[in-house]
Design a protein around this motif. Structure first.
Motif, PDB file in Angstrom:
ATOM      1  N   GLU A   1     -21.532   2.040 -17.595  1.00  0.00           N
ATOM      2  CA  GLU A   1     -20.920   0.737 -16.496  1.00  0.00           C
ATOM      3  C   GLU A   1     -22.026  -0.405 -16.948  1.00  0.00           C
TER       4      GLU A   1
ATOM      5  N   ILE B   1     -23.290  -4.188 -16.552  1.00  0.00           N
ATOM      6  CA  ILE B   1     -23.470  -5.338 -15.520  1.00  0.00           C
ATOM      7  C   ILE B   1     -23.653  -6.715 -16.146  1.00  0.00           C
TER       8      ILE B   1
ATOM      9  N   SER C   1     -19.014  -4.165 -14.173  1.00  0.00           N
ATOM     10  CA  SER C   1     -19.008  -4.415 -12.937  1.00  0.00           C
ATOM     11  C   SER C   1     -19.965  -5.650 -13.000  1.00  0.00           C
ATOM     12  N   ARG C   2     -19.371  -6.581 -11.919  1.00  0.00           N
ATOM     13  CA  ARG C   2     -19.997  -8.093 -11.428  1.00  0.00           C
ATOM     14  C   ARG C   2     -21.499  -7.394 -10.796  1.00  0.00           C
ATOM     15  N   ASP C   3     -23.179  -7.982 -10.440  1.00  0.00           N
ATOM     16  CA  ASP C   3     -23.896  -7.991 -10.073  1.00  0.00           C
ATOM     17  C   ASP C   3     -23.887  -7.390  -8.353  1.00  0.00           C
TER      18      ASP C   3
ATOM     19  N   PHE D   1     -23.043  -1.783  -7.959  1.00  0.00           N
ATOM     20  CA  PHE D   1     -22.306  -2.380  -8.661  1.00  0.00           C
ATOM     21  C   PHE D   1     -21.494  -1.075  -8.394  1.00  0.00           C
TER      22      PHE D   1
END
Ligand code: 3HC
Length: 292
Positions: free
Chosen positions: A153, A155, A182-184, A188
């Motif tokens: 993943e 981030i 993923s955005r922070d 996540f």
């Protein structure tokens, strides 16, 4: 774009040694750093064993395996990371400790180097503030055990550049992983969804819905997961699960993330899972026994 000739990994636990192994197998020279010489010793044996498992299954040639083992350098000296193109930290899940490390690394590693964190839930944006290169700070979250699990993943912090993201994604793919981005935000993707499931399994046990064995068998066989949620929690570490739930609860502000009292009690009692020999289950004997 960086070609990642040299990869630094900090923290020689299960995650760090697995990441170091992936980097070495993919062709990078690796510096695996830990201040604890015993941890480095254990990591060396576990990397060698794990590579051997891939070789004996024909998933890796003997030649590549031997070269990979030789590519890992073990050190306790941060200065050895000077030549790294990327440093991936997999140390304790403490924001203060990670920030201190990132501030030190920022002064040591070359200007072009990427600083990546294997954090399971701490904000990349906040870690980046400890450095003067926030555009080169990124989250690279591996799943346990890293040599086996297929996902990384990635981030992006608020200031992570496209160049850093693309280079990190390329490296994860070179490790043979599928990448999700993923955005922070707290937890996540994976832990935001996994930890509430584990927490709910604890609630089911806490409120007497079923035995631990039936909760695990129900989810394992009923939803085709390799491990039931309580067994998985022991595997991850109950202390780690609790700390991620606390981050989710604080960061997202919803009571649905509040850790189950039974999980809290296990951790208070020092029953933190497989690594301790006891968690929801006991691992002291050859057969898996009830811990209650
Ligand atoms: N190195 C090399 N090979 C390994 C290995 C390692 N470290 N660990 C396991 N393997 C291989 C074994 O050789 C075996 O290969 P084979 O099937 O070809 O013989 C295979 O993986 C399965 O291993 P085992 O037979 O020893 O044991 P299991 O069948 O119980 O599998 C497991 C172990 C891979 C851990 C499996 O139970 C599993 O996938 N469990 C779920 C793990 C999971 O969900 N991890 C993610 C947790 S969430 C996370 O990490 C995020 C964090 O932030 C909390």
């Amino acid at each position: 774009m960086a070609d990642f000739k040299v990869v630094g990994v900090i923290g020689a636990g299960q995650m760090g040694s697995g990441i170091a192994q992936l980097a070495a197998v993919s062709g990078s020279d690796v510096f695996l750093l830990d201040k604890d010489a015993g941890a480095l010793h254990t990591a060396k044996a576990s990397i060698s064993n794990s590579i051997q498992r891939f070789v004996s299954k024909g998933q890796l040639s003997k030649e590549v395996g031997i070269k990979a083992v030789a590519r890992v350098n073990y050190t306790s000296n941060l200065e050895d990371l000077r030549s790294a193109d990327i440093v991936i930290e997999a140390i304790v899940e403490s924001e203060d400790v990670k920030k201190k490390l990132f501030a030190e690394l920022d002064k040591i590693v070359k200007a072009s180097a990427i600083l990546a964190s294997n954090t399971s839930s701490i904000s990349i944006t906040r870690l980046a503030t400890a450095t003067k290169r926030p555009q080169q700070v990124i989250g690279m979250h591996f799943m346990n055990p890293p040599p086996v699990m297929k996902l990384v993943e990635i981030i992006r912090g608020a200031d992570t550049s496209d160049e850093t993201f693309n280079a990190t994604k390329t490296l994860a793919e070179r490790f043979g992983k599928t990448v999700v981005c993923s955005r922070d935000y707290s937890g996540f993707i994976v832990n935001r969804i996994l930890m509430p499931m584990i927490n709910e399994a604890f609630h089911a046990l806490y409120t007497g819905v079923a035995t631990k064995e039936d909760i695990d068998a129900g989810m394992k066989l009923g939803t085709n997961q390799p491990m039931g949620p309580l067994e998985l929690a022991d595997f991850i570490g109950l202390d780690v699960c609790l700390s991620i739930l606390k981050v989710l609860h604080a960061g997202l502000g919803d009571s649905k993330y509040a850790p189950c009292p039974l999980l809290v009690q296990y951790v208070d009692a020092g029953r933190v899972g497989r690594k301790q020999g006891i968690g929801v289950y006991s691992y002291h004997k050859s057969a898996k026994q009830s811990a209650r």
